[in-house]
Design an enzyme around this catalytic site. Sequence first.
Site, mmCIF file in Angstrom:
data_model
loop_
_atom_site.group_PDB
_atom_site.id
_atom_site.type_symbol
_atom_site.label_atom_id
_atom_site.label_comp_id
_atom_site.label_asym_id
_atom_site.label_seq_id
_atom_site.Cartn_x
_atom_site.Cartn_y
_atom_site.Cartn_z
ATOM 1 N N LYS A 65 0.814 -1.228 0.000
ATOM 2 C CA LYS A 65 0.000 0.000 0.000
ATOM 3 C C LYS A 65 0.850 1.283 0.000
ATOM 4 C CE LYS A 65 -4.190 -1.897 2.058
ATOM 5 N NZ LYS A 65 -5.210 -1.764 3.097
ATOM 6 N N ALA A 128 -1.950 1.175 15.765
ATOM 7 C CA ALA A 128 -1.383 2.408 15.197
ATOM 8 C C ALA A 128 -0.778 2.155 13.819
ATOM 9 C CB ALA A 128 -0.324 2.965 16.151
ATOM 10 N N GLY A 130 -1.497 0.961 9.460
ATOM 11 C CA GLY A 130 -2.130 1.569 8.294
ATOM 12 C C GLY A 130 -3.643 1.660 8.423
ATOM 13 N N TYR A 218 -11.995 -9.939 10.546
ATOM 14 C CA TYR A 218 -13.191 -10.687 10.108
ATOM 15 C C TYR A 218 -12.969 -12.195 9.974
ATOM 16 C CZ TYR A 218 -11.117 -10.138 5.481
ATOM 17 O OH TYR A 218 -10.257 -10.149 4.412
ATOM 18 N N GLY A 239 -16.118 -6.938 11.335
ATOM 19 C CA GLY A 239 -15.064 -6.475 10.434
ATOM 20 C C GLY A 239 -15.319 -6.668 8.951
HETATM 21 P P1 ATR Z 1 -2.437 -2.670 9.233
HETATM 22 O O1 ATR Z 1 -1.983 -2.008 7.952
HETATM 23 O O2 ATR Z 1 -3.405 -3.803 9.011
HETATM 24 O O3 ATR Z 1 -2.953 -1.686 10.223
HETATM 25 P P2 ATR Z 1 0.122 -2.825 10.570
HETATM 26 O O4 ATR Z 1 0.496 -1.497 10.031
HETATM 27 O O5 ATR Z 1 1.131 -3.929 10.540
HETATM 28 O O6 ATR Z 1 -1.154 -3.414 9.817
HETATM 29 O O7 ATR Z 1 -0.407 -2.629 12.082
HETATM 30 C C1 ATR Z 1 -0.739 -3.706 12.903
HETATM 31 C C2 ATR Z 1 -1.210 -3.222 14.274
HETATM 32 O O8 ATR Z 1 -1.484 -4.379 15.099
HETATM 33 C C3 ATR Z 1 -0.158 -2.420 15.023
HETATM 34 O O9 ATR Z 1 -0.820 -1.482 15.848
HETATM 35 C C4 ATR Z 1 0.539 -3.497 15.865
HETATM 36 O O10 ATR Z 1 1.158 -3.006 17.031
HETATM 37 P P3 ATR Z 1 2.676 -2.404 16.944
HETATM 38 O O11 ATR Z 1 2.540 -1.023 16.384
HETATM 39 O O12 ATR Z 1 3.126 -2.392 18.366
HETATM 40 O O13 ATR Z 1 3.445 -3.336 16.078
HETATM 41 C C5 ATR Z 1 -0.650 -4.356 16.259
HETATM 42 N N1 ATR Z 1 -0.244 -5.712 16.614
HETATM 43 C C6 ATR Z 1 0.067 -6.712 15.769
HETATM 44 N N2 ATR Z 1 0.415 -7.840 16.466
HETATM 45 C C7 ATR Z 1 0.315 -7.514 17.779
HETATM 46 C C8 ATR Z 1 0.539 -8.218 19.007
HETATM 47 N N3 ATR Z 1 0.908 -9.495 19.005
HETATM 48 N N4 ATR Z 1 0.333 -7.559 20.177
HETATM 49 C C9 ATR Z 1 -0.064 -6.271 20.188
HETATM 50 N N5 ATR Z 1 -0.280 -5.541 19.060
HETATM 51 C C10 ATR Z 1 -0.105 -6.152 17.881
#
Ligand code: ATR
Length: 279
Positions: A65, A128, A130, A218, A239
Amino acid sequence: MKKTCVIGWPIAHSRSPLIHNYWMKQHGIPSLYEKLPVEPPSVADFVRALPASDYLGCNVTIPHKENAAQQAAVVDDKVRKLGAANTLYVRDGKVHATNTDGEGFMASLRHDHPTYTFLGKRVVLLGAGGASRAIIDSLLGEGVAEIHIINRSIGRVVPLRETFGPKVMAVQPEHQQSLLESADLLVNTTSLGMEHEPPLTLDVNLLPATCLVADIVYTPLKTDLLVRAEQRGLAIVKGLGMLLHQAVRGFELWYGIRPAVTDDLTALVEADVLRASAT
Ligand code: ATR
């Protein structure tokens, strides 16, 4: 007629072909939506070649993206702000990029809760990444008062605040309970609670009875967070609606018809998710 596609790496599990090919059949459009695996180093070439290709445009998914946003010739305000594109389309020989994730979330929420109002509301948002950025942008556009971000890496909230301003705040651990107790809307944008991912542990009993709980995960169709919220008597947003509704604008840009997210289409994609979960 030219085709459309979704590019990603991997791409095997995308449900977008199911959605767009359903709409093509419904509207009698003689085209085809395909899944195209594109490796990260090939994204720039793919985007550059799009105008002369067999495709009218494409969706873009993980992990392309951000790269797609950089490669497009013309980006709209949303892509500029979010730094990510999920939809590309060709106009006058140029590749244009937009991002429909935020409007997909909003349309899904509105579909399920048509009278819900955002003005002045306090939002607690988990994540936090995308998806979080796209949803924050839409919620601020609807006039919410505050968005409090809970994220594993608290440092990722700083750039969000830089982009979106002081209404976006990081939740300090000692304030988490009182914020949950006063939340009007809770949104999970992390992958926690997804099949094969760790569970999301959050005490829904802290939330007020009027809080609306939305999850963008989802698989499963109704996450454990949503099951527990419903058991507590709270309204929920599942979702899958965001996936279905984000697709509407792309189809309209490529084929000139604004399609509808019907109950039939929802049932078709739900059945596919259930089938995949069972195997
Ligand atoms: P997307 O584009 O789908 O939002 P991303 O940018 O990889 O995907 O973001 C994933 C989110 O899930 C982030 O907020 C991530 O937390 P971090 O910023 O600390 O990485 C969160 N996330 C993914 N796996 C996690 C886990 N095991 N525990 C807590 N937060 C998690």
